[in-house]
Scaffold this motif. Structure first.
Motif, mmCIF file in Angstrom:
data_model
loop_
_atom_site.group_PDB
_atom_site.id
_atom_site.type_symbol
_atom_site.label_atom_id
_atom_site.label_comp_id
_atom_site.label_asym_id
_atom_site.label_seq_id
_atom_site.Cartn_x
_atom_site.Cartn_y
_atom_site.Cartn_z
ATOM 1 N N HIS A 33 0.826 -1.205 0.000
ATOM 2 C CA HIS A 33 0.000 0.000 0.000
ATOM 3 C C HIS A 33 0.863 1.259 0.000
ATOM 4 C CE1 HIS A 33 -3.536 2.450 0.653
ATOM 5 N NE2 HIS A 33 -2.949 3.021 1.681
ATOM 6 N N ARG A 48 0.544 3.684 -3.155
ATOM 7 C CA ARG A 48 -0.205 4.914 -2.845
ATOM 8 C C ARG A 48 0.697 6.072 -2.452
ATOM 9 N NH1 ARG A 48 -4.701 3.378 -5.371
ATOM 10 N NH2 ARG A 48 -5.573 1.478 -4.486
ATOM 11 N N ASN A 51 -6.434 2.113 5.506
ATOM 12 C CA ASN A 51 -6.630 0.963 4.625
ATOM 13 C C ASN A 51 -6.633 -0.302 5.463
ATOM 14 O OD1 ASN A 51 -5.971 -1.336 2.896
ATOM 15 N ND2 ASN A 51 -5.616 0.187 1.297
ATOM 16 N N GLN A 56 -5.903 -3.247 4.862
ATOM 17 C CA GLN A 56 -4.775 -4.130 4.650
ATOM 18 C C GLN A 56 -3.588 -3.812 5.550
ATOM 19 O OE1 GLN A 56 -3.805 -3.872 0.483
ATOM 20 N NE2 GLN A 56 -4.823 -5.799 0.072
ATOM 21 N N THR A 57 -3.412 -2.573 5.931
ATOM 22 C CA THR A 57 -2.198 -2.177 6.630
ATOM 23 C C THR A 57 -2.156 -2.723 8.053
ATOM 24 O OG1 THR A 57 -3.204 -0.097 7.370
ATOM 25 C CG2 THR A 57 -2.030 -0.071 5.271
#
Length: 400
Positions: free
Chosen positions: A341, A345, A352, A354-355
């Motif tokens: 990410h 990004r 997010n 995912q982080t």
């Protein structure tokens, strides 16, 4: 005689494709949805034994459409082999989900049902099984693992057009079957793909994802009327001329698969007892097809390097390549969501989902052994393999 027959068939196939393209360009049917596009979709689905087929611009997009229709999103886990082309994995992370890498079987080199079972967690939402190099995965045991679990099975059949497991086509087992129709595939649209399913709602959701308003008259069936003008916003349809090319190729798929299966049978018989190598040994229910990237051979010893073997084969006019994939399960772009990410990004982006997922570590010993020691005999040899070439191949491999 056989070479002449194959040449005539190939010439006839190309002539038919050229004639159909010329007629279509003359009519101006080069965009959107001429009637022959839907006819090709229906025909392809029927060939696999499914109710619906949807064409898309490439196999990656077809997998993304399937994941979208299955409701896979941020934080979900999707089990997938590392022994595959990266386009089997990219759609997972593009959906915000997490790839969980599972190893392949010792004998077939396809996704191991035992490894799949050991990697299932409460967050597992889907499994992507790849019929790599045209070798059908063990679909019976895999279906048994997933039975009565709320886990979507997606078949990536991009290497295995026309392959079967038992009496069913590969692509007919999962909730979705995805076929790349890229130019090097045996059914080729130049660039394109087909995804097949038995579920009307899944078909509509995939169409809404990649075809704007094509089937918007039916969006009320999935409570999506508000998307009737825009769809999700992606335009991922296949070019109509590509559908024409692939439709003609489909007429010849059975013939080319018969030729290649015969050659693979000869290779198996000639190489199966060579002590310094191993060949793929899928289950007896598996009937290979497509044969993308050729015939895999595993070099067992370290006395002669793989590079030396490839050079020796090349000197004798035998084309082969080394294992063609990176070890995806060791790449941070797949194992470290925060890293991915940040670099895509340009910032950490703590919002997010995912982080918050820690970097994963995977040990896949069979895949890693294939990466170090496998070679692939070039696809052209599966169409034209003389006995002298086969004898030379056996002689070189027997010396290892």
């Amino acid at each position: 005689m056989h070479h002449l027959k194959r040449t005539l068939i190939s010439t006839h196939r190309r002539a038919r494709q050229i004639a159909r393209v010329v007629r279509t360009v003359w009519r101006g049917d080069i965009s959107r949805y001429p009637a022959f596009v839907e006819a090709f979709e229906r025909r392809y689905a029927e060939t696999v034994g499914r109710a619906y087929g949807l064409s898309l611009c490439n196999g990656t997009s077809a997998l993304e459409a399937a994941l979208f229709a299955a409701g896979v999103g941020p934080g979900d886990e999707v089990i997938v082999p590392s022994c595959t082309f990266h386009a089997s994995i990219d759609p997972i992370v593009n959906a915000g989900a997490v790839p969980v890498f599972a190893d392949v079987e010792e004998k077939s080199w396809t996704l191991s049902p035992v490894e799949v079972q050991s990697n299932i967690t409460p967050r597992t939402r889907a499994v992507i099984v790849v019929h790599v190099w045209g070798i059908p995965a063990a679909m019976g045991p895999l279906m048994a693992v997933l039975n009565n679990r709320n886990i979507t099975l997606i078949e990536d059949v991009s290497h295995a057009h026309g392959a079967r497991w038992g009496d069913r086509a590969c692509g007919a087992f999962g909730r979705f079957g995805v076929f790349s129709l890229q130019g090097s595939k045996p059914v080729a649209a130049g660039e394109g793909a087909m995804v097949v399913t038995d579920h009307w709602a899944d078909f509509l959701r995939m169409s809404m994802w990649g075809h704007f308003d094509r089937h918007s008259a039916h969006f009320s069936d999935i409570d999506a009327e508000e998307f009737c003008y825009t769809g999700v916003g992606y335009k991922r349809r296949m070019a109509p001329l590509g559908a024409l090319l692939a439709d003609v190729d489909l007429d010849y798929l059975s013939y080319y698969n018969r030729v290649k299966r015969h050659t693979v049978g000869r290779l198996d018989a000639e190489l199966g007892d060579v002590p310094g190598i191993a060949i793929a040994r899928p289950s007896r229910e598996a009937v290979r097809g497509g044969f993308y990237q050729g015939y895999p051979i595993l070099l067992l010893g370290d006395r002669v390097s793989r590079a030396t073997v490839l050079r020796t084969l090349k000197a004798e006019g035998i084309d082969a390549i080394a294992y063609p994939f990176p070890l995806h399960h060791r790449l941070r772009v797949y194992t470290d969501p925060a890293y991915r990410h940040q670099h895509l990004r340009g910032r950490q982006g703590p919002g997010n989902p995912q982080t918050d997922i820690p970097r994963a570590e995977f040990s896949l010993p069979v895949t890693e052994r294939l990466a170090d020691h496998l070679i692939l005999l070039a696809p052209r040899h599966l169409l034209t393999l003389s006995q002298s070439t086969l004898n030379t191949l056996r002689r070189i491999l027997s010396a290892l």
